[in-house]
Design an enzyme around this catalytic site. Sequence first.
Site, mmCIF file in Angstrom:
data_model
loop_
_atom_site.group_PDB
_atom_site.id
_atom_site.type_symbol
_atom_site.label_atom_id
_atom_site.label_comp_id
_atom_site.label_asym_id
_atom_site.label_seq_id
_atom_site.Cartn_x
_atom_site.Cartn_y
_atom_site.Cartn_z
ATOM 1 N N SER A 40 -54.770 -33.123 26.956
ATOM 2 C CA SER A 40 -55.122 -32.680 25.603
ATOM 3 C C SER A 40 -54.105 -31.724 24.989
ATOM 4 C CB SER A 40 -56.498 -32.005 25.617
ATOM 5 O OG SER A 40 -56.547 -30.982 26.603
ATOM 6 N N HIS A 246 -57.662 -24.467 23.240
ATOM 7 C CA HIS A 246 -56.564 -25.388 22.934
ATOM 8 C C HIS A 246 -55.729 -24.843 21.775
ATOM 9 C CE1 HIS A 246 -58.906 -28.196 25.398
ATOM 10 N NE2 HIS A 246 -57.762 -28.862 25.540
#
Length: 264
Positions: A40, A246
Amino acid sequence: MSVRTFWASVSTLALGAAAVLGLAQPASAAGDNYVALGDSYSSGVGAGSYTSESGDCKRSTKAYPYLWRDANAPASFKFVACSGATTTTVAGSQLSALSSSTTLVSITAGGNDVGFADVMQTCVLQSQATCVSRVNTAVSQVQNTLPGRLDSLYSSIRSRSPQAHVVVLGYPRFYKLSGSCIAGLTETERGAINNASDILNGVIAKRAADAGFTFSSVVDEFTGHELCSGDAWLHSVTLPITNSYHPKVAGQSGGYLPAFRSAA
């Protein structure tokens, strides 16, 4: 000598001097056949602007592979990084994008092998003692299980693309200690998570070097932009939960892109 010949000679000399001084244009990336692999952090989870074809892999046009492609216009570009990928799933479902003509590869992998998402969820929802214990379990996996998995993956990448320049990128250090956060995790928990990230990056860097690949850390780029820094390039715990921890758009463009560009 005619005027036209004179100026042609001057132009030739100038170009030669520029090349000697390192002022000429660098070798064009237009000849590169670039493949972006990984999890990711490479697909761009947290940056939004996901491509419709990528589905749950959440490949973003704001992720560093897309940004590098837009700036360099390589001859070919294959973006197969996928949210949730482990070293095993990269090997099983992404390496078909590689070939003997591939000249440039980028990859992030390893965090999901040691349960990164579960570590963060445990630390957010449970006690400090439980958090630190879960972090320590992950560190043990990093040190004892991950090296062999990385060796296997890197060997497969080299086998499929023997001439490729492979850039392995690491993960950010997540927290600024003694920072601006007054709630959430304790300093002990933040310190344990940072230490685990450092150990993870160290293992990845060593395995990459042993494979003949180039490791590029993103820690320097994210320094001053960690969680609790007051100018975070990372999402904290947020909805959707998949974005948590993230990189934001700024983390991809200001963190991962420069780290990749400097090593590509």
